[in-house]
Motif scaffolding. Sequence first.
Motif, PDB file in Angstrom:
ATOM      1  N   ILE A 195      -4.627   2.121  -3.365  1.00 50.53           N
ATOM      2  CA  ILE A 195      -4.167   0.767  -3.710  1.00 50.53           C
ATOM      3  C   ILE A 195      -2.747   0.554  -3.192  1.00 50.53           C
ATOM      4  CG2 ILE A 195      -3.478  -0.719  -5.644  1.00 50.53           C
ATOM      5  CD1 ILE A 195      -5.882   0.396  -7.186  1.00 50.53           C
ATOM      6  N   GLY A 196      -1.939   1.604  -3.267  1.00 54.00           N
ATOM      7  CA  GLY A 196      -0.571   1.521  -2.765  1.00 54.00           C
ATOM      8  C   GLY A 196      -0.519   1.213  -1.277  1.00 54.00           C
ATOM      9  N   LYS A 197      -1.455   1.793  -0.532  1.00 57.48           N
ATOM     10  CA  LYS A 197      -1.496   1.514   0.919  1.00 57.48           C
ATOM     11  C   LYS A 197      -1.834   0.044   1.171  1.00 57.48           C
ATOM     12  CE  LYS A 197      -2.743   6.283   1.856  1.00 57.48           C
ATOM     13  NZ  LYS A 197      -3.858   7.230   2.029  1.00 57.48           N
ATOM     14  N   ALA A 225       8.411  -2.990  -6.479  1.00 61.02           N
ATOM     15  CA  ALA A 225       8.576  -2.390  -7.808  1.00 61.02           C
ATOM     16  C   ALA A 225       7.296  -1.699  -8.251  1.00 61.02           C
ATOM     17  CB  ALA A 225       8.982  -3.466  -8.812  1.00 61.02           C
ATOM     18  N   ILE A 226       6.164  -2.364  -8.030  1.00 63.78           N
ATOM     19  CA  ILE A 226       4.870  -1.775  -8.401  1.00 63.78           C
ATOM     20  C   ILE A 226       4.628  -0.485  -7.625  1.00 63.78           C
ATOM     21  CG2 ILE A 226       2.359  -2.110  -8.274  1.00 63.78           C
ATOM     22  CD1 ILE A 226       2.919  -5.124  -8.789  1.00 63.78           C
ATOM     23  N   LEU A 227       4.972  -0.477  -6.342  1.00 61.11           N
ATOM     24  CA  LEU A 227       4.749   0.704  -5.505  1.00 61.11           C
ATOM     25  C   LEU A 227       5.486   1.936  -6.030  1.00 61.11           C
ATOM     26  CD1 LEU A 227       4.944  -0.947  -1.958  1.00 61.11           C
ATOM     27  CD2 LEU A 227       2.953   0.223  -2.935  1.00 61.11           C
ATOM     28  N   ASN A 228       6.550   1.724  -6.757  1.00 63.17           N
ATOM     29  CA  ASN A 228       7.344   2.852  -7.250  1.00 63.17           C
ATOM     30  C   ASN A 228       7.039   3.243  -8.689  1.00 63.17           C
ATOM     31  OD1 ASN A 228       9.405   3.769  -5.101  1.00 63.17           O
ATOM     32  ND2 ASN A 228       9.442   1.539  -4.948  1.00 63.17           N
ATOM     33  N   LEU A 229       6.046   2.584  -9.299  1.00 62.38           N
ATOM     34  CA  LEU A 229       5.586   3.009 -10.620  1.00 62.38           C
ATOM     35  C   LEU A 229       4.750   4.283 -10.496  1.00 62.38           C
ATOM     36  CD1 LEU A 229       4.457  -0.383 -12.201  1.00 62.38           C
ATOM     37  CD2 LEU A 229       6.314   1.077 -13.035  1.00 62.38           C
ATOM     38  N   ASN A 260       0.635  -2.779   2.904  1.00 63.76           N
ATOM     39  CA  ASN A 260       0.235  -3.689   3.986  1.00 63.76           C
ATOM     40  C   ASN A 260       0.603  -5.128   3.637  1.00 63.76           C
ATOM     41  OD1 ASN A 260      -0.827  -1.699   5.637  1.00 63.76           O
ATOM     42  ND2 ASN A 260      -2.883  -1.848   4.757  1.00 63.76           N
ATOM     43  N   GLN A 261       0.430  -5.497   2.357  1.00 67.70           N
ATOM     44  CA  GLN A 261       0.813  -6.841   1.924  1.00 67.70           C
ATOM     45  C   GLN A 261       2.320  -7.043   2.060  1.00 67.70           C
ATOM     46  OE1 GLN A 261      -0.780  -7.976  -1.942  1.00 67.70           O
ATOM     47  NE2 GLN A 261      -2.601  -6.719  -1.593  1.00 67.70           N
ATOM     48  N   VAL A 262       3.095  -6.011   1.691  1.00 66.08           N
ATOM     49  CA  VAL A 262       4.555  -6.088   1.824  1.00 66.08           C
ATOM     50  C   VAL A 262       4.940  -6.289   3.283  1.00 66.08           C
ATOM     51  CG1 VAL A 262       6.710  -4.767   1.632  1.00 66.08           C
ATOM     52  CG2 VAL A 262       5.076  -4.771  -0.260  1.00 66.08           C
ATOM     53  N   ASN A 263       4.300  -5.528   4.165  1.00 60.11           N
ATOM     54  CA  ASN A 263       4.604  -5.645   5.601  1.00 60.11           C
ATOM     55  C   ASN A 263       4.327  -7.053   6.115  1.00 60.11           C
ATOM     56  OD1 ASN A 263       5.256  -2.942   5.514  1.00 60.11           O
ATOM     57  ND2 ASN A 263       3.289  -2.251   6.355  1.00 60.11           N
ATOM     58  N   ASP A 264       3.183  -7.624   5.667  1.00 65.32           N
ATOM     59  CA  ASP A 264       2.846  -8.991   6.095  1.00 65.32           C
ATOM     60  C   ASP A 264       3.844 -10.000   5.537  1.00 65.32           C
ATOM     61  OD1 ASP A 264       0.658  -8.082   7.475  1.00 65.32           O
ATOM     62  OD2 ASP A 264      -0.785  -8.525   5.891  1.00 65.32           O
ATOM     63  N   LEU A 265       4.248  -9.803   4.288  1.00 67.40           N
ATOM     64  CA  LEU A 265       5.206 -10.725   3.673  1.00 67.40           C
ATOM     65  C   LEU A 265       6.578 -10.642   4.348  1.00 67.40           C
ATOM     66  CD1 LEU A 265       4.181 -10.215  -0.048  1.00 67.40           C
ATOM     67  CD2 LEU A 265       4.072 -12.374   1.197  1.00 67.40           C
ATOM     68  N   LYS A 266       6.944  -9.454   4.785  1.00 67.65           N
ATOM     69  CA  LYS A 266       8.213  -9.316   5.512  1.00 67.65           C
ATOM     70  C   LYS A 266       8.159 -10.062   6.844  1.00 67.65           C
ATOM     71  CE  LYS A 266       9.952  -5.025   3.459  1.00 67.65           C
ATOM     72  NZ  LYS A 266      10.264  -3.591   3.679  1.00 67.65           N
ATOM     73  N   LYS A 267       6.985 -10.026   7.484  1.00 61.68           N
ATOM     74  CA  LYS A 267       6.813 -10.796   8.729  1.00 61.68           C
ATOM     75  C   LYS A 267       6.907 -12.289   8.436  1.00 61.68           C
ATOM     76  CE  LYS A 267       3.876  -7.401  11.091  1.00 61.68           C
ATOM     77  NZ  LYS A 267       2.504  -7.118  11.590  1.00 61.68           N
ATOM     78  N   LEU A 268       6.317 -12.725   7.320  1.00 59.40           N
ATOM     79  CA  LEU A 268       6.389 -14.134   6.941  1.00 59.40           C
ATOM     80  C   LEU A 268       7.834 -14.534   6.651  1.00 59.40           C
ATOM     81  CD1 LEU A 268       5.046 -16.824   6.171  1.00 59.40           C
ATOM     82  CD2 LEU A 268       4.679 -15.893   3.868  1.00 59.40           C
ATOM     83  N   LEU A 269       8.547 -13.650   5.934  1.00 54.98           N
ATOM     84  CA  LEU A 269       9.960 -13.925   5.625  1.00 54.98           C
ATOM     85  C   LEU A 269      10.765 -14.087   6.912  1.00 54.98           C
ATOM     86  CD1 LEU A 269      11.864 -14.117   3.135  1.00 54.98           C
ATOM     87  CD2 LEU A 269      12.304 -11.672   3.422  1.00 54.98           C
ATOM     88  N   ASN A 270      10.507 -13.219   7.872  1.00 55.58           N
ATOM     89  CA  ASN A 270      11.192 -13.272   9.165  1.00 55.58           C
ATOM     90  C   ASN A 270      10.850 -14.557   9.905  1.00 55.58           C
ATOM     91  OD1 ASN A 270      12.899 -12.050  11.138  1.00 55.58           O
ATOM     92  ND2 ASN A 270      11.072 -11.549  12.341  1.00 55.58           N
ATOM     93  N   ALA A 271       9.564 -14.959   9.824  1.00 53.27           N
ATOM     94  CA  ALA A 271       9.129 -16.193  10.492  1.00 53.27           C
ATOM     95  C   ALA A 271       9.800 -17.417   9.876  1.00 53.27           C
ATOM     96  CB  ALA A 271       7.607 -16.320  10.404  1.00 53.27           C
ATOM     97  N   TYR A 272       9.953 -17.413   8.538  1.00 53.05           N
ATOM     98  CA  TYR A 272      10.674 -18.502   7.877  1.00 53.05           C
ATOM     99  C   TYR A 272      12.114 -18.564   8.381  1.00 53.05           C
ATOM    100  CZ  TYR A 272       7.151 -19.600   4.242  1.00 53.05           C
ATOM    101  OH  TYR A 272       6.050 -20.023   3.566  1.00 53.05           O
ATOM    102  N   ARG A 273      12.752 -17.413   8.430  1.00 50.89           N
ATOM    103  CA  ARG A 273      14.179 -17.380   8.799  1.00 50.89           C
ATOM    104  C   ARG A 273      14.410 -17.774  10.259  1.00 50.89           C
ATOM    105  NH1 ARG A 273      15.413 -11.855   5.329  1.00 50.89           N
ATOM    106  NH2 ARG A 273      16.027 -12.931   3.389  1.00 50.89           N
TER     107      ARG A 273
END
Length: 657
Positions: free
Chosen positions: A629-631, A38-42, A635-648
């Motif tokens: 800052i968006g970049k 959401a922040i990225l699209n402000l 990068n944080q989003v990409n890492d969190l998606k990897k974490l989400l995948n690791a949880y699943r």
Amino acid sequence: MSELEKVIAEQEIKYLTLLSGKFKNIGETATEIINLQAILNLPKGTEHFLSDIHGEYEAFNHVLKNGSGAVRQKIDEVFGDELNIFEKKELATVIYYPKEKIEWLAKDLKNMDKWYKTIIYRLIEICSVVSSKYTSSKVRKAMPKDFSYIIQEIIYERKELLNKKEYIANIIDTIISIGRAKEFVMAISNLIQRLIIDRLHIVGDIYDRGPSPHLIMDTLMNYHDVDIQWGNHDILWMGAGLGSKGCIANVIRICARYGNNDILEDAYGINLLPLATFAMENYGNDPCEYFQSRDGKSTPLKAQIHKAITIIQMKIEGNIIERNPDFNMEHRNMFRKIDFDRGVITLNGKEYELRDKNFPTVDKNNPLKLTCEESEIMENLRLAFLRSEKLQRHIRFLFAKGSLYLKCNSNLLYHGCIPLTADGQLKDIYIRGEYLKGKAALDRAEKLCREAYFNRANSADSPEDKVKADFVWYMWCGKDSPLFGKDDMKTFERYFIEDKETHVENKNPYYKFCNQEETCDMILREFKLNPKISHIINGHVPVKEKKGESPIKANGKLYIIDGGFSKAYQPQTGLAGYTLIFNSYGMKLVSHAPFESAEKSIKEGKDIISSSRIVDVSQNRIRVKDTDIGKELQNQVNDLKKLLNAYRKGLIKNSEN
């Protein structure tokens, strides 16, 4: 899977395991991804670029308060014809100077409660608009603590609903009835100022000429987000702060030249009495004709101090030049070129008569030697600069928030120049044993300046640290300094030689070639920026718009934004400064007329008259995701998606909510 792939996979799991300590399960991780997306699209926040402020605190402070005209623009957008000119001026002044405006009105206005109610509603409307481009979290963090909850309730509620209208009216009535209206108006006005400018860039030269650089520094130290690209006048004060006697002598001389000795004495606690006593004793019978201060308030003592420190400066600089042959500045060792018996100096094979021939403290057989009194005065001044708590705070801030250049959101910011050769190529500069050019030269120069300051305790004793301190002085006036950008600083000639041809300082070829797109493209590529979308933002050289000069160079690739904040330059520029504004729609250049005073703004609604021109329009609205800052957030989003995948996948244990 190869051994290398196994190692990489293991390292990634270790990193994701560490990340899981903060986001403990699928729910928390998913929520953070949603928030960041959401922040990225402000829309991106608004950046303001100012340069060459030169101690003009009142004008600088007003430009910050009015957002370079943005506050008045928001008032026009929100209220249109609903408010008349007087009401718009009053609302703007309340936002700029809430405390002062209220105190001035309270002297004569009989029904302050009614006025408070009207003005608070208007402030709420403006605050709601300026906060709309930020997350509620960011706005909340910017709010003053005392009124944080109340402001949140007011600006985020749906005011069109009847119940909410009554709710908000009740809040405002209560604020007024319990005697907190003044404080609330101040709080919401300051919040508006805070949100109008998201990030402030100072492209050099806070110090010298004007009377209040210390107040500018105090303001910047309390500012929410600021960076500074050092100017040549800043590096001079930074050199003085580390104890360089060459820089100290220059700082005192310039303060004397512009009638600003109180900056040293009152603001920074530097005792000039020994220097004044010495000046009276040695120059008491000297008219010091060419050393009158430029503020029109010169006195015999001020002129005597001015001349005394100038002579000391020439001696110290001669010694710096002689112990640093790699500076290639022997031609600037002026006291070695004077025939003191005849009162003449030889420059470039030509002899010039000196218009001031009184040198009572100079030994003609050893002209660079300081007298015992001069040595004692300079050593005491060195210690005073080192021990000035306020000055050291300001210098540390310049190092903490400053640099020689900055890359930010595809813009390259620097104060002076990138030294070029006569044919427009990057120039090799000899810096302490090696030739460097472009980015590498600036990186090395900045490193030496930092080392010099943080080893300042040894600069008077250690030969190595003294040489580093000398390099900071070179950055002030050396031929290949990216901050100075000229062949020579003709200080001696301006004081002692009548012939104005000797006063000419030739600019580095950069100032010729920077008008060409290919040169700007070359510089942007040197700093690893894309010339197709990037700009250079530059200060240092006043743009004389009244003579037809333009701040926009190289078909919009470069902006020179020194428009004359300094009153000394305003007769030449015809302006009182520029602000470059970079918001989500593109870039806008704002030129300012001279500022009369804060007092006139409070009493009469006088504002800085600013005119703006759009210089670069973005085809699509620029979002946070398009910024530096968006970049990082992506990068944080990409890492969190990897974490989400690791949880699943069960690779990392998913803690229960």
